[in-house]
Each structure stands twice: as structure tokens, then as C-alpha cells.
Design a protein around this motif. Structure first.
Motif, short mmCIF file in Angstrom:
data_model
loop_
_atom_site.label_atom_id
_atom_site.label_comp_id
_atom_site.label_asym_id
_atom_site.label_seq_id
_atom_site.Cartn_x
_atom_site.Cartn_y
_atom_site.Cartn_z
N ASP A 15 33.24 52.07 51.48
CA ASP A 15 33.30 52.78 50.20
C ASP A 15 34.00 51.90 49.18
OD1 ASP A 15 32.16 54.93 51.51
OD2 ASP A 15 34.10 55.87 51.95
N ILE A 16 33.67 52.16 47.92
CA ILE A 16 34.34 51.44 46.83
C ILE A 16 35.47 52.33 46.33
CG2 ILE A 16 34.06 50.44 44.54
CD1 ILE A 16 31.15 49.97 45.16
N VAL A 17 36.71 51.82 46.39
CA VAL A 17 37.89 52.60 46.02
C VAL A 17 38.72 51.80 45.02
CG1 VAL A 17 39.96 53.79 46.83
CG2 VAL A 17 37.93 53.70 48.29
N ALA A 18 39.16 52.47 43.96
CA ALA A 18 40.02 51.85 42.95
C ALA A 18 41.28 52.68 42.80
CB ALA A 18 39.29 51.72 41.62
N HIS A 19 42.46 51.98 42.82
CA HIS A 19 43.74 52.66 42.66
C HIS A 19 44.43 52.13 41.42
CE1 HIS A 19 43.74 54.76 46.51
NE2 HIS A 19 43.36 53.62 47.09
N PHE A 20 45.14 53.03 40.74
CA PHE A 20 45.90 52.64 39.56
C PHE A 20 47.21 53.42 39.56
CE2 PHE A 20 47.28 53.44 35.20
CZ PHE A 20 47.34 52.14 34.69
N LYS A 21 48.33 52.70 39.39
CA LYS A 21 49.65 53.33 39.34
C LYS A 21 50.45 52.71 38.20
CE LYS A 21 50.14 54.54 44.24
NZ LYS A 21 51.00 54.43 45.45
N GLY A 37 46.29 57.23 39.63
CA GLY A 37 44.85 57.45 39.50
C GLY A 37 44.09 56.83 40.65
N THR A 38 43.06 57.55 41.12
CA THR A 38 42.23 57.07 42.22
C THR A 38 40.77 57.42 41.94
OG1 THR A 38 44.01 57.39 43.81
CG2 THR A 38 41.78 57.15 44.70
N THR A 39 39.89 56.43 42.15
CA THR A 39 38.46 56.65 42.01
C THR A 39 37.77 56.07 43.23
OG1 THR A 39 38.56 56.54 39.59
CG2 THR A 39 36.42 56.19 40.61
N SER A 40 36.87 56.86 43.83
CA SER A 40 36.16 56.40 45.03
C SER A 40 34.67 56.68 44.88
CB SER A 40 36.70 57.11 46.28
OG SER A 40 36.48 58.50 46.20
N LEU A 41 33.86 55.77 45.41
CA LEU A 41 32.41 55.89 45.42
C LEU A 41 31.92 55.81 46.86
CD1 LEU A 41 29.77 56.09 43.82
CD2 LEU A 41 29.73 53.59 43.72
N THR A 42 31.42 56.92 47.39
CA THR A 42 30.95 57.00 48.77
C THR A 42 29.42 56.92 48.79
OG1 THR A 42 32.83 58.42 49.31
CG2 THR A 42 31.00 58.38 50.87
N ARG A 43 28.88 56.11 49.73
CA ARG A 43 27.44 55.88 49.77
C ARG A 43 26.80 56.41 51.06
NH1 ARG A 43 27.65 49.52 48.49
NH2 ARG A 43 29.43 49.75 49.88
N LEU A 49 30.86 60.44 43.80
CA LEU A 49 31.88 59.81 42.97
C LEU A 49 33.01 60.82 42.75
CD1 LEU A 49 32.80 57.42 41.16
CD2 LEU A 49 31.59 58.54 39.27
N ALA A 50 34.24 60.42 43.14
CA ALA A 50 35.41 61.31 43.02
C ALA A 50 36.51 60.60 42.25
CB ALA A 50 35.90 61.74 44.40
N THR A 51 37.16 61.34 41.36
CA THR A 51 38.24 60.79 40.55
C THR A 51 39.40 61.77 40.54
OG1 THR A 51 36.66 59.63 39.13
CG2 THR A 51 38.88 59.94 38.26
N ALA A 52 40.63 61.24 40.67
CA ALA A 52 41.84 62.06 40.64
C ALA A 52 42.89 61.37 39.79
CB ALA A 52 42.36 62.31 42.05
N LEU A 53 43.49 62.11 38.86
CA LEU A 53 44.55 61.58 38.00
C LEU A 53 45.70 62.57 37.99
CD1 LEU A 53 42.50 60.36 34.88
CD2 LEU A 53 43.59 58.91 36.60
N SER A 54 46.94 62.03 37.93
CA SER A 54 48.11 62.89 37.82
C SER A 54 49.14 62.22 36.93
CB SER A 54 48.72 63.18 39.20
OG SER A 54 49.22 61.99 39.78
N LEU A 55 49.81 63.02 36.09
CA LEU A 55 50.81 62.53 35.16
C LEU A 55 52.03 63.42 35.24
CD1 LEU A 55 51.75 60.76 32.75
CD2 LEU A 55 50.62 62.44 31.24
N ASN A 56 53.20 62.79 35.35
CA ASN A 56 54.47 63.53 35.40
C ASN A 56 55.42 62.99 34.35
OD1 ASN A 56 53.91 65.27 37.61
ND2 ASN A 56 54.21 63.56 39.02
#
Length: 520
Positions: A15-21, A37-43, A49-56
Motif C-alpha cells: 500500500d502507499i502510505v504518507a505520514h505527516f507530523k 496526518g495520514t493518507t493511505s491508498l490500498t489496491r 483512499l483513506a485520510t485522517a487529520l488531527s489538530l490539538n
């Protein structure tokens, strides 16, 4: 002093996975935050395509999650967003949810919720309220069921608070829905609102609208109602209510409509002030009727009126009636300098009435025009044959030479037809029109008071061919292959979406064309 840390990574395995912190550190709490932040592409077995973001943060918190799933049989999507704000004068919570799917039928649902609380001691003001909104979009296409499109939406909001220690409140709610299929369209809208300021005003209003449109029939209705109260510090006050209703109905060669209005608005100057009006209209080829009825009241004076107009094969009739009633005691305070006496005394009204009795003035009349079947008739000469109607052309030799006229008559076939044809446009389904039969009939003056031609277009059916959404888009200078793009991203072919064949039935329509003039 502020310290910032940022990390990003991209991993391409099964899978293609991208992480951002990202985060910050400071002696000031308001400048500290943490963002993930996390974005993943499952084939596997399709494309996901799934994306998750969180802000504190001290004042702001938020989360966002979204998912898009695409397979050969279905497509689904969901989005969820949550936010929270906490400030010294403002607190707010926000949430949004959006979902969509293609199976078992295409459906999209959305909901939004907002709650807020504002308070300021310096401004001596506060506000607290909420907003809720929901939307549902639904469609269905199948060869065994009638295709349709349905849209429903609802919104509710309310607020309470104070301005300079003066309390107020308000609310608004609305509902709307629409339904569309191959046979008819229905829509309705409902709106309600209130506004209140303690000790000053209080207003309520309601609106309702509904309509339906089908082949050969249109119906609409609109209703309004409201109440109001106003109180000013100088002693002026008013308290009233209003209501109205309008209807309209249309059908081939018939129409009916009505208007109803009621309003009452007494105040400090007028203890009684109201008006009522009703207007109706009905019309067809055989007869027509219209009426206007109303009344009004101001203090002790009342005015009534009634008017009716009708037209039928036997007569045209107009009826009028009106009345005025009230007290005439004010004539005692109307002096005439020449006679050194009041108008009441000059007319000697004490003999026939008294100041505490109402006086009435009634007026009525009627006008009738009686029609005769042996009136003057001017008809177009028509000659009938086995296959057509022949109408002589008017004598135009004074305006044009005889050589410029192709023939001296007009020929109308009793039966004819329009050849079938198909309408095709790029990227749109083909529209097929069948052979349409058209017939013509003539009613001679001996058979009817008024001669006419009747043109009938018989029932036919329009066909929309099956249509598949294209996977290639023509762009200026190139062609975009969506399948090729999907294969480069993942070993996956886009699913095919096909709209099945649709049939639209047009009922028999008859048009009446006058063939002369009749003066009764």
C-alpha cells in the motif's frame, strides 16, 4: 521562543502510505500545537483512499476522517469532520458527516451540527444557539422500476441571548422536499420563524408552498400566516395577525385560481382595523366565472362589496352589491357657518334616527346580456372530400400577380403522420421519436354554434436509449483515458455505470382552432 518540529514520510509497499507530523513548543500556551496526518491508498480488491487529520491546540481542536472506496460493483465514500473552539468569550462545537453509496441505490446523506455560546461582560451581551442541517439525495434507476430522484432537506436553528441586558430570542426552521419521476414532479417547502425581544416585539411567521406538475395538469398552493406584537415606550402598541392562501390549477383548456387574504391590525389609535378579500376565477371553453368578495372595518365603519361575473352559452351576467354601515354622530360636530347650525340639525336626523344607532347604505345592481343562437355568423368556407378539407384562398390578385400564387386553395389532410426520427448528441443518450399520427376534423356551423377545426395528436412514446457513462474524455488536442489512469495508480479497471432504456409516454392532445366568428 518557539520551537517547531516537522516530519514527513512516504512508503510504497503493498500500500502507499504518507505520514505527516508537525508540532510546536513555546512558553505561551496559545502558540503550542500538534498536527498529525495520514493518507493511505490500498489496491487490494479495488481502490481505497483513506485520510485522517488531527489538530490539538489550547483554543482549537479538530479531527477529519475521509474514506473513498471503489470496486467493480460499488462505490462508497464517507467524510467526518469535528471541530471544537474554546476561547474566553466564545465556545463552539462543529460536526459534519457526509456519506454516499451506489448500492442498492445511489444515496447521498449530509448532516451539519453547530453549537455556540458567546458571552462578553464588557459588551453586556450574550448569545447561545445551535444550527442543524440535514440533506438526503436519493435516486433509483432500474429496468423493472420507475426511475426517480428524491431530495429532502431540513434546517433548524435557534438563538437566545441579551443585548445591553435586554433579552431576546429567535428560531427558524425549514423543510423542503422534491420528487421527480418520469410521470410527474412534486415539491413542497415549509418555513417557520419567530423573533422576540422582551417588552418590545414578538413576531411569528409561517410559509407553506406545494406544487405538482404532471402531463396535462399543474397544481400549486401557497399559504402564509403570521402574528405580531409591538410595544413602544411612548404608549403606542399594536397587535395583529395575517393569513393568505393562493391556489392555481391548470389543465388542458381549463384554469381555476383563488386568492384569500385576511389581515387584522388594531392599535392604540384604532381599536378595530381589519380587511378580508376573496377572489376566485374558473374558466373553460364552455363557461367562465369570476368573483370578488370582501369587507373592511375601521373603528365602527364597515364596507362590504360583492361582484360576480359569469359567461356561459346562454348569457353574460354581472352582479354588483355594496354596503356601507356606521354611526353618523360625527355630523353633530360638523357646523355650517352660514346656518350657524350643525349638519345633523339641518338634515333633521333626530326625526328618523338617533346618534347611538348605525346607519346603512346599500347599493346593488345586475347587468344581463342574453345570447341568441341565431346571431351573426361569419365562417370560413370549407369543402370536405374523402381525404381532406379544402379552404379557398382569399383573392390576392390585387396584391400579387396570378403567376406568383401556386394554387387558389389550401388543403388540410384528414389523416397524416410525422416520420420517425432520432436525435443524437455527443456524450448523451439517443432520443428516438416514433411515427406520430395526426388527424383533423371539422365541425360545420350546422352541427355547432361555432365552427372549428379539431387537430388531434395521438398518443406516442419517446424512447431514451441505454447510456453508459464514458471512460474516455475528449480534451482539446488529446483524449483522457480514465481506465488507463486507474491502471497506473492501481491494477484496477473502473466499473461501468449504465442508465437503462427509459420511455416517456405523451398522451393524446387535441387542439381546437376557430374556423369563423360568431356574434350572439
Amino acid at each position: 521562543v518557539i520551537t517547531l518540529n516537522t516530519n514527513a514520510g512516504l512508503y510504497n509497499q503493498s500500500d502507499i502510505v504518507a505520514h505527516f507530523k508537525s508540532s510546536s513548543f513555546s512558553v505561551i500556551d496559545a502558540l503550542q500545537y500538534k498536527l498529525d496526518g495520514t493518507t493511505s491508498l490500498t489496491r487490494k480488491r479495488g481502490l481505497k483512499l483513506a485520510t485522517a487529520l488531527s489538530l490539538n491546540n489550547k483554543f482549537v481542536e479538530g479531527n477529519h476522517d475521509s474514506t473513498i472506496s471503489l470496486t467493480k460493483r460499488n462505490m462508497e465514500a464517507s467524510v467526518a469532520t469535528v471541530a471544537k473552539v474554546q476561547c474566553p468569550v466564545l465556545k463552539a462545537n462543529f460536526r459534519q458527516d457526509l456519506t454516499g453509496t451506489m448500492k442498492p441505490k445511489p444515496t447521498i446523506s449530509s448532516s451539519i451540527n453547530l453549537k455556540y455560546d458567546f458571552a462578553s461582560s464588557r459588551l453586556h451581551s450574550s448569545a447561545k444557539g445551535s444550527v442543524d442541517h440535514k440533506l438526503t439525495l436519493e435516486s433509483f434507476t432500474s429496468e423493472s422500476f420507475t426511475p426517480y430522484l428524491s431530495v429532502e432537506t431540513a434546517t433548524k436553528s435557534g438563538i437566545t441571548g441579551s443585548v445591553l441586558s435586554q433579552k431576546y430570542s429567535g428560531a427558524i426552521s425549514s423543510e423542503a422536499n422534491s420528487y421527480l419521476d418520469m410521470k410527474s414532479t412534486r415539491s413542497s417547502v415549509k418555513l417557520e420563524g419567530t423573533s422576540k425581544m422582551d417588552g418590545i416585539w414578538n413576531v411569528e411567521a409561517k410559509e407553506n408552498f406545494a406544487g405538482e406538475v404532471s402531463m396535462g395538469h399543474i397544481y400549486t398552493v401557497w399559504e402564509h400566516s403570521g402574528k405580531n406584537h409591538l410595544q413602544l415606550r411612548r404608549g403606542f402598541s399594536t397587535n395583529g395577525e395575517q393569513s393568505s392562501k393562493v391556489t392555481l390549477e391548470l389543465a388542458p383548456w381549463t384554469v381555476s385560481s383563488s386568492i384569500q387574504v385576511h389581515a387584522s391590525q388594531p392599535c392604540s389609535f384604532f381599536k378595530k382595523a381589519s380587511i378580508d378579500q376573496v377572489v376566485t376565477l374558473t374558466a373553460s371553453l364552455k363557461d367562465q366565472r369570476a368573483s370578488w368578495k370582501g369587507e373592511g372595518h375601521i373603528q365602527t365603519v364597515s364596507l362590504h362589496h360583492n361582484m360576480q361575473l359569469s359567461n356561459d352559452p346562454s348569457e353574460i351576467r354581472l352582479d354588483l352589491a355594496s354596503s356601507l354601515e356606521g354611526y353618523m354622530s360625527f355630523l353633530k360636530d360638523t357646523p355650517l357657518p352660514v346656518y350657524d347650525s350643525s349638519l345633523w340639525d339641518i338634515l333633521k336626523l333626530d326625526v328618523t334616527t338617533s346618534a347611538d344607532k348605525k346607519q346603512y347604505l346599500n347599493i346593488s345592481g345586475a347587468l344581463v346580456y342574453t345570447k341568441s343562437r341565431t346571431g351573426s355568423q361569419f365562417s370560413i368556407p370549407v369543402k370536405e372530400t374523402a381525404e381532406a378539407f379544402i379552404i379557398p384562398r382569399p383573392d390576392l390578385q390585387s396584391l400579387a400577380s396570378s403567376s406568383s400564387l401556386e394554387s387558389n386553395y389550401i388543403r388540410l389532410a384528414k389523416k397524416t403522420s410525422m416520420a420517425p426520427f432520432a436525435l443524437s448528441l455527443p456524450s448523451l443518450p439517443q432520443v428516438k421519436f416514433p411515427r406520430v399520427e395526426v388527424s383533423t376534423e371539422y365541425s360545420a356551423p350546422e352541427e355547432s354554434t361555432f365552427p372549428f377545426f379539431g387537430v388531434t395528436v395521438h398518443e406516442f412514446q419517446i424512447t431514451l436509449s441505454p447510456f453508459t457513462l464514458p471512460k474516455k474524455l475528449a480534451l482539446p488536442g488529446s483524449v483522457l483515458d480514465l481506465n488507463e489512469v486507474a491502471n497506473k495508480i492501481a491494477d484496477f479497471d473502473l466499473p461501468s455505470f449504465t442508465v437503462p432504456e427509459q420511455n416517456i409516454k405523451v398522451p393524446t392532445l387535441t387542439f381546437w382552432l376557430p374556423a369563423g366568428i360568431f356574434v350572439p
